[in-house]
Scaffold this motif. Structure first.
Motif, PDB file in Angstrom:
ATOM      1  N   ALA A 138       0.807  -1.214   0.000  1.00 23.50           N
ATOM      2  CA  ALA A 138       0.000   0.000   0.000  1.00 23.50           C
ATOM      3  C   ALA A 138       0.844   1.270   0.000  1.00 23.50           C
ATOM      4  N   LYS A 139       2.079   1.191   0.490  1.00 27.74           N
ATOM      5  CA  LYS A 139       2.959   2.361   0.572  1.00 27.74           C
ATOM      6  C   LYS A 139       3.966   2.416  -0.586  1.00 27.74           C
ATOM      7  N   CYS A 140       3.754   1.670  -1.628  1.00 29.49           N
ATOM      8  CA  CYS A 140       4.727   1.593  -2.721  1.00 29.49           C
ATOM      9  C   CYS A 140       4.924   2.949  -3.387  1.00 29.49           C
ATOM     10  N   SER A 141       6.043   3.080  -4.074  1.00 29.79           N
ATOM     11  CA  SER A 141       6.386   4.330  -4.751  1.00 29.79           C
ATOM     12  C   SER A 141       6.979   4.000  -6.118  1.00 29.79           C
ATOM     13  N   PRO A 142       6.781   4.844  -7.114  1.00 30.14           N
ATOM     14  CA  PRO A 142       7.403   4.593  -8.414  1.00 30.14           C
ATOM     15  C   PRO A 142       8.919   4.668  -8.372  1.00 30.14           C
ATOM     16  N   TYR A 143       9.462   5.235  -7.280  1.00 32.89           N
ATOM     17  CA  TYR A 143      10.910   5.407  -7.169  1.00 32.89           C
ATOM     18  C   TYR A 143      11.540   4.453  -6.152  1.00 32.89           C
ATOM     19  N   GLY A 144      10.752   3.602  -5.520  1.00 29.55           N
ATOM     20  CA  GLY A 144      11.264   2.668  -4.518  1.00 29.55           C
ATOM     21  C   GLY A 144      11.481   1.286  -5.098  1.00 29.55           C
ATOM     22  N   MET A 145      12.695   0.741  -4.947  1.00 30.19           N
ATOM     23  CA  MET A 145      13.016  -0.620  -5.385  1.00 30.19           C
ATOM     24  C   MET A 145      13.481  -1.398  -4.165  1.00 30.19           C
ATOM     25  N   HIS A 146      12.795  -2.488  -3.864  1.00 24.18           N
ATOM     26  CA  HIS A 146      13.069  -3.244  -2.642  1.00 24.18           C
ATOM     27  C   HIS A 146      13.954  -4.443  -2.961  1.00 24.18           C
ATOM     28  N   PHE A 147      15.187  -4.391  -2.486  1.00 17.93           N
ATOM     29  CA  PHE A 147      16.154  -5.466  -2.689  1.00 17.93           C
ATOM     30  C   PHE A 147      16.302  -6.282  -1.404  1.00 17.93           C
ATOM     31  N   GLY A 148      16.661  -7.555  -1.556  1.00 21.01           N
ATOM     32  CA  GLY A 148      16.967  -8.367  -0.372  1.00 21.01           C
ATOM     33  C   GLY A 148      15.797  -9.185   0.113  1.00 21.01           C
ATOM     34  N   PHE A 149      15.158  -8.722   1.178  1.00 21.12           N
ATOM     35  CA  PHE A 149      14.099  -9.502   1.822  1.00 21.12           C
ATOM     36  C   PHE A 149      12.872  -8.637   2.039  1.00 21.12           C
ATOM     37  N   ASP A 150      11.773  -9.267   2.433  1.00 22.31           N
ATOM     38  CA  ASP A 150      10.663  -8.547   3.051  1.00 22.31           C
ATOM     39  C   ASP A 150       9.917  -9.515   3.963  1.00 22.31           C
ATOM     40  N   THR A 151       9.006  -8.963   4.744  1.00 22.77           N
ATOM     41  CA  THR A 151       8.346  -9.770   5.776  1.00 22.77           C
ATOM     42  C   THR A 151       7.488 -10.873   5.188  1.00 22.77           C
ATOM     43  N   TYR A 152       6.934 -10.661   3.997  1.00 25.45           N
ATOM     44  CA  TYR A 152       6.123 -11.713   3.376  1.00 25.45           C
ATOM     45  C   TYR A 152       6.984 -12.932   3.074  1.00 25.45           C
ATOM     46  N   ALA A 153       8.125 -12.731   2.423  1.00 25.14           N
ATOM     47  CA  ALA A 153       8.986 -13.860   2.049  1.00 25.14           C
ATOM     48  C   ALA A 153       9.554 -14.554   3.279  1.00 25.14           C
ATOM     49  N   LEU A 154       9.969 -13.769   4.276  1.00 20.19           N
ATOM     50  CA  LEU A 154      10.500 -14.369   5.502  1.00 20.19           C
ATOM     51  C   LEU A 154       9.433 -15.213   6.195  1.00 20.19           C
ATOM     52  N   ALA A 155       8.234 -14.652   6.285  1.00 20.13           N
ATOM     53  CA  ALA A 155       7.140 -15.335   6.971  1.00 20.13           C
ATOM     54  C   ALA A 155       6.729 -16.603   6.254  1.00 20.13           C
ATOM     55  N   HIS A 156       6.582 -16.533   4.948  1.00 21.24           N
ATOM     56  CA  HIS A 156       6.073 -17.680   4.205  1.00 21.24           C
ATOM     57  C   HIS A 156       7.123 -18.759   4.032  1.00 21.24           C
ATOM     58  N   GLY A 157       8.405 -18.387   4.027  1.00 19.30           N
ATOM     59  CA  GLY A 157       9.445 -19.409   3.978  1.00 19.30           C
ATOM     60  C   GLY A 157       9.530 -20.187   5.273  1.00 19.30           C
ATOM     61  N   THR A 158       9.847 -19.509   6.350  1.00 20.40           N
ATOM     62  CA  THR A 158      10.033 -20.177   7.642  1.00 20.40           C
ATOM     63  C   THR A 158       8.707 -20.608   8.251  1.00 20.40           C
ATOM     64  N   GLY A 159       7.708 -19.727   8.209  1.00 17.90           N
ATOM     65  CA  GLY A 159       6.416 -20.039   8.824  1.00 17.90           C
ATOM     66  C   GLY A 159       5.751 -21.250   8.193  1.00 17.90           C
ATOM     67  N   THR A 160       5.769 -21.313   6.865  1.00 21.23           N
ATOM     68  CA  THR A 160       5.155 -22.445   6.175  1.00 21.23           C
ATOM     69  C   THR A 160       5.903 -23.743   6.474  1.00 21.23           C
ATOM     70  N   ALA A 161       7.238 -23.686   6.427  1.00 20.00           N
ATOM     71  CA  ALA A 161       8.038 -24.899   6.643  1.00 20.00           C
ATOM     72  C   ALA A 161       7.819 -25.472   8.039  1.00 20.00           C
ATOM     73  N   LEU A 162       7.832 -24.629   9.061  1.00 17.20           N
ATOM     74  CA  LEU A 162       7.691 -25.125  10.433  1.00 17.20           C
ATOM     75  C   LEU A 162       6.270 -25.602  10.723  1.00 17.20           C
ATOM     76  N   THR A 163       5.275 -24.912  10.181  1.00 19.72           N
ATOM     77  CA  THR A 163       3.889 -25.333  10.411  1.00 19.72           C
ATOM     78  C   THR A 163       3.623 -26.687   9.752  1.00 19.72           C
ATOM     79  N   LYS A 164       4.116 -26.859   8.525  1.00 20.00           N
ATOM     80  CA  LYS A 164       3.904 -28.122   7.822  1.00 20.00           C
ATOM     81  C   LYS A 164       4.642 -29.287   8.489  1.00 20.00           C
TER      82      LYS A 164
END
Length: 405
Positions: A138-164
């Motif tokens: 929701a806070k995205c910008s035409p001038y913002g490029m997000h490199f590295g990580f974000d909370t969605y990827a961190l959550a779905h990687g570790t959270g999904t693996a441990l729950t399963k």
């Protein structure tokens, strides 16, 4: 900027129309400036901080040291993980010092504030420190490029693996600011999507030294997994105190949702044995990552983490795009960055989406026993490779207003 410096700057601008051609040529050849707003003294100093400047320096060095016939210079300041301080510095740098691109941002709250200044001033912001997925939501910008990580990827990687794998009940210890809130939110969603339950959560202040009360609450909940939506020194303190309390002796798992290699260095491999976490970069992945990391280690005496690699990637990609378009206009450079695949020592034809999200391949890592280490900083073994379409939030779900319906 001091009053004297400000008066000198204004005087120079007033005199510009009458300046000699040689002076105008000198002004035209002013350095290209890259500005890093970092945590230089707080809980994220080691995961970003001075190491981010080293990574940016390596990027400039590899690019050749100049852009469009102008030398490239770097500046770095401490944003103190405060939105007001970071936004004030960003504005000062752009308005009065002519900084051409901003990098890092450290805390998510600071990064969101920097992004708003860059939106207003039409400057590209290479996001590497902030983790909140709202940067491209929701806070995205035409001038913002997000490199590295974000909370969605961190959550779905570790959270999904441990729950399963059987960790179907969770309790969260969460940093009480934008990053922690976003990581808790995204991990809760992943847990519930995979049939797990959330039994509760507690909020801890940023830069907190004592997690004992929070750990007691988490253990009393009876949850199979304690999710640590923490980072930097806060995460390190919580892990150490969990070990002192013997939290895992009864079978409880610790979900360390944002671990970086610098955390393992600080805590020691024995303390971290068995920890599972999600990351797109590990220094010992390939010959290319090892070669680059050796240069970094020679300067910092510690292996680079994800944020350091992301700074190199972001700065390099921006420099390439600016060279290709033949200028620094933010709209033109941003369009070229999104149209051109990211290629460097750990990215192979990676795309930047229209919301600014860089779609790295992600990996699930586990810290191996210290007895298995073959050389210094030999910490991790890979558990799984997560394709970009599985790692990152679907474009349609982010709420970015730049995305066409």
């Amino acid at each position: 900027m001091s009053k004297i410096e400000r008066r000198a700057l204004l005087a120079g601008l007033t005199a510009a129309p009458f300046a000699a051609p040689g002076i105008l040529r000198a002004q035209a050849a002013r350095p290209v400036q890259i500005g890093l707003l970092s945590d230089m003294s707080g809980p994220f100093k080691d995961v970003g901080g001075p190491g981010n400047r080293v990574a940016a320096e390596l990027a400039v060095q590899d690019f050749g040291g100049s852009l469009l016939g102008r030398p490239i210079t770097l500046r770095q300041a401490d944003g103190q993980n405060r939105a007001d301080v970071s936004a004030g510095l960003a504005r000062e740098w752009i308005d009065n010092l002519g900084v051409d691109v901003l990098v890092d941002g450290a805390a998510s709250s600071s990064g969101l504030a920097i992004q708003e200044v860059c939106r207003e001033k039409k400057r590209i912001y290479l996001i590497t420190g902030p983790a909140t997925s709202d940067m491209t939501g929701a806070k995205c910008s035409p001038y913002g490029m997000h490199f590295g990580f974000d909370t969605y990827a961190l959550a779905h990687g570790t959270g999904t693996a441990l729950t399963k794998s059987g960790g179907d009940s969770w309790y969260f210890i969460t940093s009480d600011y934008a990053f922690g809130h976003a990581l808790e939110r995204d991990t809760m969603a992943a847990v519930r999507a995979n049939g797990g339950k959330v039994l509760g959560a507690v909020r801890a202040p940023l830069n907190n030294a004592d997690f004992s009360a929070f750990l007691i609450q988490a253990r009393a909940s009876g949850a199979k997994v304690i999710g640590m939506a923490l980072a930097g020194v806060d995460l390190q303190n919580c892990i150490k105190q969990a070990a002192e309390f013997g939290i895992t002796r009864g079978g409880t798992k610790l979900a360390t949702l944002l671990v970086q290699v610098t955390d393992v260095v600080a805590l020691g491999q024995r303390t971290c044995e068995g920890m599972v976490y999600t990351d797109s970069f590990y220094w010992d992945m390939t010959e290319a990552t090892r070669a680059w990391s050796r240069r970094y280690i020679a300067r910092m005496n510690s292996p680079p983490g994800l944020q350091h690699a992301a700074v190199y990637t972001g700065v390099t990609h921006w420099l390439k795009a600016a060279k290709e378009v033949g200028g620094l206009d933010a709209d033109a450079v941003a369009a070229r960055m999104k149209a051109t695949p990211v290629n460097d020592f750990y990215n192979d034809n990676v795309r930047i989406r229209e919301d600014g999200r860089t779609l790295h391949v992600m990996y699930l890592w586990q810290v191996k026993p210290a007895a298995e280490a073959r050389h210094p900083f030999d910490f991790n073994k890979p558990l799984a490779t997560i394709a970009p379409e599985d790692a990152w939030r679907p474009l349609s779900e982010g709420g970015c207003p730049l995305v066409r319906a």
